[in-house]
Every structure is written in structure tokens, then in C-alpha cells.
Design a protein around this motif. Structure first.
Motif, PDB file in Angstrom:
ATOM      1  N   ILE A  79     -18.459   1.356 -34.583  1.00 37.93           N
ATOM      2  CA  ILE A  79     -19.312   1.189 -35.847  1.00 37.93           C
ATOM      3  C   ILE A  79     -20.032   2.575 -35.035  1.00 37.93           C
ATOM      4  O   ILE A  79     -20.581   4.269 -36.203  1.00 37.93           O
ATOM      5  CB  ILE A  79     -20.069   0.615 -36.369  1.00 37.93           C
ATOM      6  CG1 ILE A  79     -20.000  -0.285 -37.281  1.00 37.93           C
ATOM      7  CG2 ILE A  79     -21.455   1.077 -37.150  1.00 37.93           C
ATOM      8  CD1 ILE A  79     -20.525  -1.698 -37.639  1.00 37.93           C
ATOM      9  N   SER A  80     -20.243   3.194 -33.983  1.00 38.99           N
ATOM     10  CA  SER A  80     -20.484   4.104 -32.917  1.00 38.99           C
ATOM     11  C   SER A  80     -20.384   4.848 -33.174  1.00 38.99           C
ATOM     12  O   SER A  80     -20.991   6.380 -33.596  1.00 38.99           O
ATOM     13  CB  SER A  80     -21.346   3.586 -31.654  1.00 38.99           C
ATOM     14  OG  SER A  80     -22.116   1.639 -31.975  1.00 38.99           O
ATOM     15  N   LEU A  81     -19.122   4.563 -32.787  1.00 37.91           N
ATOM     16  CA  LEU A  81     -18.028   6.484 -32.896  1.00 37.91           C
ATOM     17  C   LEU A  81     -17.896   7.308 -34.316  1.00 37.91           C
ATOM     18  O   LEU A  81     -17.972   7.892 -34.011  1.00 37.91           O
ATOM     19  CB  LEU A  81     -16.544   6.241 -32.583  1.00 37.91           C
ATOM     20  CG  LEU A  81     -16.687   5.371 -31.132  1.00 37.91           C
ATOM     21  CD1 LEU A  81     -14.908   5.216 -30.159  1.00 37.91           C
ATOM     22  CD2 LEU A  81     -17.206   6.439 -30.401  1.00 37.91           C
ATOM     23  N   VAL A  82     -17.892   5.934 -35.600  1.00 35.43           N
ATOM     24  CA  VAL A  82     -17.857   6.568 -36.857  1.00 35.43           C
ATOM     25  C   VAL A  82     -19.126   7.097 -36.958  1.00 35.43           C
ATOM     26  O   VAL A  82     -19.470   8.920 -37.259  1.00 35.43           O
ATOM     27  CB  VAL A  82     -17.531   5.072 -37.946  1.00 35.43           C
ATOM     28  CG1 VAL A  82     -18.002   5.856 -39.376  1.00 35.43           C
ATOM     29  CG2 VAL A  82     -15.987   4.893 -37.519  1.00 35.43           C
ATOM     30  N   ALA A  83     -20.161   6.771 -36.810  1.00 36.32           N
ATOM     31  CA  ALA A  83     -21.655   7.258 -36.525  1.00 36.32           C
ATOM     32  C   ALA A  83     -21.604   8.895 -36.079  1.00 36.32           C
ATOM     33  O   ALA A  83     -22.015   9.708 -37.150  1.00 36.32           O
ATOM     34  CB  ALA A  83     -22.847   6.504 -36.801  1.00 36.32           C
ATOM     35  N   ILE A  84     -21.035   8.768 -34.826  1.00 38.35           N
ATOM     36  CA  ILE A  84     -20.288  10.102 -33.990  1.00 38.35           C
ATOM     37  C   ILE A  84     -19.907  10.920 -34.661  1.00 38.35           C
ATOM     38  O   ILE A  84     -20.434  12.351 -35.020  1.00 38.35           O
ATOM     39  CB  ILE A  84     -20.300   9.503 -32.720  1.00 38.35           C
ATOM     40  CG1 ILE A  84     -21.472   8.774 -32.070  1.00 38.35           C
ATOM     41  CG2 ILE A  84     -20.602  11.077 -32.036  1.00 38.35           C
ATOM     42  CD1 ILE A  84     -21.445   7.811 -30.466  1.00 38.35           C
ATOM     43  N   PHE A  85     -19.136  10.913 -35.685  1.00 37.52           N
ATOM     44  CA  PHE A  85     -18.334  11.588 -35.731  1.00 37.52           C
ATOM     45  C   PHE A  85     -18.667  12.193 -37.423  1.00 37.52           C
ATOM     46  O   PHE A  85     -18.824  13.123 -37.553  1.00 37.52           O
ATOM     47  CB  PHE A  85     -16.756  11.186 -35.912  1.00 37.52           C
ATOM     48  CG  PHE A  85     -16.171  10.936 -34.202  1.00 37.52           C
ATOM     49  CD1 PHE A  85     -15.828  12.153 -33.983  1.00 37.52           C
ATOM     50  CD2 PHE A  85     -15.806   9.454 -34.132  1.00 37.52           C
ATOM     51  CE1 PHE A  85     -14.734  12.166 -32.845  1.00 37.52           C
ATOM     52  CE2 PHE A  85     -14.685   9.812 -32.554  1.00 37.52           C
ATOM     53  CZ  PHE A  85     -14.282  10.725 -32.370  1.00 37.52           C
ATOM     54  N   ILE A  86     -19.735  11.368 -37.549  1.00 40.68           N
ATOM     55  CA  ILE A  86     -19.908  11.779 -39.029  1.00 40.68           C
ATOM     56  C   ILE A  86     -20.572  12.975 -38.730  1.00 40.68           C
ATOM     57  O   ILE A  86     -20.662  14.366 -39.418  1.00 40.68           O
ATOM     58  CB  ILE A  86     -20.875  10.298 -40.032  1.00 40.68           C
ATOM     59  CG1 ILE A  86     -19.101  10.041 -39.999  1.00 40.68           C
ATOM     60  CG2 ILE A  86     -21.190  10.989 -40.815  1.00 40.68           C
ATOM     61  CD1 ILE A  86     -19.505   8.441 -41.166  1.00 40.68           C
ATOM     62  N   ILE A  87     -22.071  11.975 -37.402  1.00 40.81           N
ATOM     63  CA  ILE A  87     -22.849  13.413 -37.667  1.00 40.81           C
ATOM     64  C   ILE A  87     -22.411  15.200 -36.972  1.00 40.81           C
ATOM     65  O   ILE A  87     -22.858  15.565 -36.914  1.00 40.81           O
ATOM     66  CB  ILE A  87     -23.534  13.055 -36.692  1.00 40.81           C
ATOM     67  CG1 ILE A  87     -24.541  11.695 -37.013  1.00 40.81           C
ATOM     68  CG2 ILE A  87     -25.045  13.988 -35.891  1.00 40.81           C
ATOM     69  CD1 ILE A  87     -25.367  11.190 -36.281  1.00 40.81           C
ATOM     70  N   LEU A  88     -21.382  14.675 -36.270  1.00 40.66           N
ATOM     71  CA  LEU A  88     -20.872  15.575 -35.353  1.00 40.66           C
ATOM     72  C   LEU A  88     -20.528  16.586 -36.665  1.00 40.66           C
ATOM     73  O   LEU A  88     -20.271  18.084 -36.416  1.00 40.66           O
ATOM     74  CB  LEU A  88     -19.583  15.421 -34.488  1.00 40.66           C
ATOM     75  CG  LEU A  88     -19.261  16.626 -33.796  1.00 40.66           C
ATOM     76  CD1 LEU A  88     -20.311  17.552 -32.630  1.00 40.66           C
ATOM     77  CD2 LEU A  88     -18.170  15.467 -32.377  1.00 40.66           C
ATOM     78  N   GLY A  89     -19.185  16.653 -37.618  1.00 43.73           N
ATOM     79  CA  GLY A  89     -18.556  16.187 -38.483  1.00 43.73           C
ATOM     80  C   GLY A  89     -19.780  17.704 -39.600  1.00 43.73           C
ATOM     81  O   GLY A  89     -19.734  18.848 -39.922  1.00 43.73           O
ATOM     82  N   ILE A  90     -20.933  17.113 -39.873  1.00 36.63           N
ATOM     83  CA  ILE A  90     -21.776  17.604 -40.644  1.00 36.63           C
ATOM     84  C   ILE A  90     -22.702  19.001 -39.739  1.00 36.63           C
ATOM     85  O   ILE A  90     -22.965  20.132 -40.108  1.00 36.63           O
ATOM     86  CB  ILE A  90     -23.155  16.472 -40.537  1.00 36.63           C
ATOM     87  CG1 ILE A  90     -22.221  15.570 -41.758  1.00 36.63           C
ATOM     88  CG2 ILE A  90     -23.715  17.513 -41.623  1.00 36.63           C
ATOM     89  CD1 ILE A  90     -23.142  14.516 -42.468  1.00 36.63           C
ATOM     90  N   PHE A  91     -22.617  18.531 -38.440  1.00 37.53           N
ATOM     91  CA  PHE A  91     -23.577  19.163 -37.591  1.00 37.53           C
ATOM     92  C   PHE A  91     -22.660  20.193 -36.540  1.00 37.53           C
ATOM     93  O   PHE A  91     -23.245  20.700 -35.486  1.00 37.53           O
ATOM     94  CB  PHE A  91     -24.574  19.041 -37.289  1.00 37.53           C
ATOM     95  CG  PHE A  91     -25.651  17.834 -37.693  1.00 37.53           C
ATOM     96  CD1 PHE A  91     -26.890  19.426 -38.654  1.00 37.53           C
ATOM     97  CD2 PHE A  91     -26.170  16.744 -38.200  1.00 37.53           C
ATOM     98  CE1 PHE A  91     -27.525  18.635 -39.380  1.00 37.53           C
ATOM     99  CE2 PHE A  91     -27.128  16.603 -38.795  1.00 37.53           C
ATOM    100  CZ  PHE A  91     -27.591  17.209 -39.499  1.00 37.53           C
ATOM    101  N   TYR A  92     -21.801  20.366 -36.560  1.00 35.11           N
ATOM    102  CA  TYR A  92     -20.736  21.065 -35.581  1.00 35.11           C
ATOM    103  C   TYR A  92     -20.496  22.379 -35.279  1.00 35.11           C
ATOM    104  O   TYR A  92     -21.007  22.438 -34.114  1.00 35.11           O
ATOM    105  CB  TYR A  92     -19.106  20.692 -36.113  1.00 35.11           C
ATOM    106  CG  TYR A  92     -18.109  21.427 -34.541  1.00 35.11           C
ATOM    107  CD1 TYR A  92     -17.590  20.612 -33.801  1.00 35.11           C
ATOM    108  CD2 TYR A  92     -17.417  22.717 -35.076  1.00 35.11           C
ATOM    109  CE1 TYR A  92     -17.369  21.326 -32.890  1.00 35.11           C
ATOM    110  CE2 TYR A  92     -17.552  22.990 -33.720  1.00 35.11           C
ATOM    111  CZ  TYR A  92     -16.641  22.146 -33.172  1.00 35.11           C
ATOM    112  OH  TYR A  92     -15.723  23.327 -31.803  1.00 35.11           O
ATOM    113  N   GLN A  93     -21.506  23.356 -36.710  1.00 33.36           N
ATOM    114  CA  GLN A  93     -21.968  24.450 -35.890  1.00 33.36           C
ATOM    115  C   GLN A  93     -23.019  24.594 -35.154  1.00 33.36           C
ATOM    116  O   GLN A  93     -22.792  25.528 -34.126  1.00 33.36           O
ATOM    117  CB  GLN A  93     -21.825  25.391 -37.142  1.00 33.36           C
ATOM    118  CG  GLN A  93     -20.319  25.697 -37.598  1.00 33.36           C
ATOM    119  CD  GLN A  93     -20.699  26.549 -38.834  1.00 33.36           C
ATOM    120  OE1 GLN A  93     -21.743  25.892 -39.987  1.00 33.36           O
ATOM    121  NE2 GLN A  93     -20.046  27.594 -39.131  1.00 33.36           N
TER     122      GLN A  93
END
Length: 462
Positions: A79-93
Motif C-alpha cells: 500500500i505504501s509503495l503504491v501511494a508513493i508511485f502515485i504521488i511520484l507520477g503526479i508530481f514527477y516533474q
């Protein structure tokens, strides 16, 4: 508890625990280490380190069956990794740009970076492949003109002195009250090889430049002291600081021991005046040969600056009479640091006074160069040891002074007028020391580079 210690040093002094800082910790003496302990640090450690650990220790933890416990842990991890990747995907730039522009932020992760740096230090220091030892300057010989006297040079190696608080470099206080009438030359804009003694001292006496310096590499080859010895120059080292970091291992060296100097020493440390006793003894026993003596000062070593000078040199007051210097006012901290610079100036004057007595036998001279500078609260930083790429000017801009007798200039064919011009122009560093010492002693060896010798351009009749 480790996080508590690391965070305290980072927050209060701006310390970054990279590999060089771990090396500084490993090389420090008991007296130096104890100077950082104060009531403020102890209370902070108890409240943010010991007390939370006790609470965790007393927590009543109930474990489920092994399989269920592992499944729960795995679920939380996913669950933690999924949340991290979602946040990273949205704010990657945003993250990518911020990471590229602020790469040094990784140095502030506590305690991960300190632990990783310690592992790197241990691996490099104890487990890396040894480098074959390289002898330098075995062909060294002194080439003096006929009828000239031998050279006697005392190099005073400063500790933690920054040029910013020295009157020779534009400071508006008379911190050079004792030497200002002696005609010392001040070499402007001189920079250090490192920001801590454990880096700068081995670097400045090595044949390496700051750009290619590595401690293990420096330890696997001769220093300039060794090359001078090969040239039959009498080299001696007297130390009132934390040792020569291996630089003087192959020459005569002596540490100041508190029990032998009851007048100059306190329970905490010794004042630099203690170095004058072995200097006088060495001069009185000097034979008619080229001599090079290094006096390694305690100088302005913090945080207990107030312990570096006797009461008679407490000229700038009120000063900071405590080790938790961040709790002193800015002016108190500057006052106590300026007192250390003034006291060092007094030591320099006494060195010149002592070697002048031997002008009839030797061409006498003195060099003074600090190992690194110091931060006194500028940009939230205290003390020294910042990574060189991040270090402020206060930690890398150092004082570099010289004094030579009239006969030294004459018999070594050195133009005083030219050297004054060179000193005023400045722009030197620790990288120049190796070749400048060889040059000033007229040492001929294949290791010598005239282009790095500060004095070579002022030789006349060559």
C-alpha cells in the motif's frame, strides 16, 4: 540515539556527516571531543534520544502468528509503495527538477547519510586494496651559492584561522598588534585544500593538488618534509594540536605534553606559548646546516575558543566563555575568536624575535599558513568541516604570511620588492606549498615544479 546526536550537530552547527567528517571524528583527540560536550547538548540528547528510546523499550508489543504478521507487513508495504508511485507520477516533474537542483539534500537525511558515510570510511580505510608506496625526491640536493649561510625557516602551521578576521587581510580590528611593525608580507586570496585538519594537513604537505587529493594516495607517498630530509635539511615538527596526521612520521617530531608545561597548560589544553620552549631548545642546539622547523598551533580551534588564549589576551570583550557557542551573542562569539587571532599574532612575533637572534649564523625566515578557516554563524554554520563544494568562503579563505631577514633576501637572490607585489596580487593555495618549500631552500629535484613555486618568479640573477 544516533539520530539525536547527528541532528543536534546538524541543527546547531550546520555539520554534514560525509566521509571526510567521519574521518575527522576518527582522528580527533579526547580533549577535542570533550570540548563539544556541554549542558545544552546533554539535555538535548536525553530529551530527544534517551527518553524516546526508553518509551519504545517499554512499549508492550503483541505479535500475531508468524504468517499473519508477515502478510500484514507485506500488505502495508505494498500500500505504501503504491501511494508513493502515485504521488511520484503526479508530481514527477517537480521532484526531478528539485532533485537535480538540490542534490546535496541527500546529505541531510538522518541518520542514513551518516551511517552510509561511516561504512564508506571503514571500507576505504580498512578493506580497500593498499597502494604501493612511492618514494619522491630521493635525488634532492641543496644548491647554494658559495659563501652563503644556511637557511633557517620556521613554519607556523595555524589551526582554524580565517583570513576574514585578520587585520592583514582587511579586517577593521587590530588583530595583528604584535607583528604589524615587523614587516610581514600577507599573501592575499589564499585558499585551503580542505575544511578540516585531517584533510588539509596531509594535503598541503603532499605532492598532490586539491583536485586529485585522496588521503590513501597521500599516505602512500613521501611528503615535502621527507624530500627536504633527503636533501640533508634538518626537519623538526613540534605539535600542540591533534598531531601531524602522518605527515611528520619520518622526521623528528614531538607533541606538547601538559605535564611538562605546568605554566602554559590547563587541565583542558595547552596555550601555544608552550611551543616556544622546544623551539628555543632546537635553535640553541642548531648546527650550521639548513633547518626547517614546523610549529603546529592549537590556534583558534573551537568550539571552546576562550580556552585558546591566556587572560592577558582577553582584549576583545565581552567574549563567549562557553562551548555551546550558538547560545552566545554574535558579538561575543566574534570577540572571543578575535582574541585567538590576536594571541596567534603574539606567537608569531615571538617566533620572529627568537630566530632573529641567529641572523649572524643563518639566513632566517618565518612562514605562517592556516590549515583551514572557520564559520562563526554565517548562513547558520558554525565551526568547520563542511563539504568543500558547499563550504563558505569563511572556511576556505586562510591567512598566509611570511617574514625574511635582509640577508635571506640577499643570499637567496630573492627580490623583496617583487615578492611584495606577488603577495599583494595573491591567488595562491595549499597546492603551492610543496614546491615553494623546495624552492625557498634551493632544493634541486625532478619533483620540483617552478610554476607552482610562489617565490620562483622573484628570483634575481638566475
Amino acid at each position: 540515539m544516533l539520530s539525536s546526536l547527528v541532528f543536534y550537530a546538524s541543527m546547531k552547527y550546520g555539520v554534514i556527516f560525509d566521509r571526510n567528517m567521519i574521518q575527522n571524528i576518527a582522528d580527533t583527540t579526547q580533549a577535542e571531543a570533550l570540548s563539544y560536550f556541554n549542558l545544552n547538548a546533554i539535555i538535548y540528547f536525553i530529551l530527544t534520544g534517551v527518553f524516546p528510546c526508553l518509551l519504545i523499550f517499554k512499549a508492550n508489543i503483541t505479535y500475531h502468528a508468524l504468517c499473519k504478521e508477515l502478510l500484514n507487513k507485506l500488505l502495508y508495504l505494498v500500500i505504501s509503495l503504491v501511494a508513493i508511485f502515485i504521488i511520484l507520477g503526479i508530481f514527477y516533474q517537480n521532484y526531478a527538477a528539485f532533485g537535480r537542483n538540490n542534490d546535496n539534500l541527500k546529505r541531510l537525511i538522518i541518520p542514513s547519510y551518516a551511517v552510509a558515510s561511516t561504512i564508506k570510511y571503514i571500507n576505504n580505510h580498512y578493506f580497500s586494496k593498499p597502494i604501493p608506496y612511492q618514494q619522491l625526491g630521493a635525488d634532492a640536493v641543496v644548491i647554494n651559492a658559495k659563501g652563503t649561510k644556511p637557511n633557517l625557516i620556521v613554519m607556523v602551521l595555524g589551526e582554524t584561522a580565517r583570513a576574514k578576521n585578520d587585520a592583514y587581510f582587511g579586517y577593521n580590528r587590530l588583530t595583528n598588534a604584535y607583528t604589524r611593525k615587523l614587516g610581514l608580507l600577507a599573501f592575499q586570496n589564499t585558499s585551503s585544500c580542505g575544511t578540516a585538519t585531517a584533510i588539509s594537513v596531509p594535503c598541503m604537505f603532499s605532492h598532490l593538488n586539491r583536485s586529485d587529493y585522496a588521503l590513501k594516495k597521500a599516505q602512500s607517498q613521501d611528503t615535502v618534509l621527507d624530500v627536504l630530509s633527503y636533501a640533508k635539511i634538518n626537519v623538526q615538527w613540534f605539535d600542540n594540536d591533534s598531531g601531524c596526521k602522518g605527515v611528520c612520521n619520518k622526521v623528528k617530531h614531538e607533541m606538547i605534553i601538559k605535564a611538562q608545561f605546568p605554566k602554559e597548560c590547563t587541565s583542558a589544553s595547552c596555550f601555544d606559548e608552550a611551543l616556544l620552549t622546544p623551539l628555543k631548545k632546537a635553535l640553541s642546539e642548531a648546527k650550521k646546516q639548513n633547518i626547517f622547523i614546523v610549529l603546529h598551533l592549537m590556534g583558534s580551534h573551537g568550539p571552546t575558543y576562550y580556552l585558546r588564549y591566556p587572560k592577558a589576551f582577553r582584549q576583545f570583550i565581552p567574549d563567549c566563555q562557553r562551548s555551546d557557542i550558538q547560545n552566545c551573542s554574535k558579538q561575543e562569539l566574534i570577540n572571543t575568536y578575535d582574541n585567538t587571532i590576536l594571541y596567534t599574532d603574539y606567537i608569531l612575533s615571538k617566533v620572529v624575535e627568537n630566530i632573529k637572534q641567529y641572523n649572524s649564523t643563518f639566513n632566517t625566515g618565518m612562514l605562517y599558513m592556516s590549515d583551514h578557516g572557520e564559520s562563526l554563524g554565517e548562513k547558520g554554520l558554525y565551526l568547520h568541516g563542511a563539504p568543500y563544494s558547499l563550504a563558505p568562503n569563511e572556511q576556505t579563505h586562510i591567512p598566509f604570511l611570511s617574514w625574511f631577514s635582509d640577508t635571506f633576501y640577499q643570499q637567496n637572490r630573492l627580490s623583496q620588492f617583487c615578492l611584495e607585489s606577488v603577495a599583494e596580487k595573491g591567488g595562491f593555495s595549499h597546492d603551492n606549498l610543496f614546491d615553494s618549500l623546495l624552492g625557498i631552500f634551493n632544493v634541486k629535484t625532478k619533483e620540483y615544479l617552478a610554476s607552482k613555486d610562489i617565490f620562483s618568479q622573484c628570483r634575481v640573477g638566475i
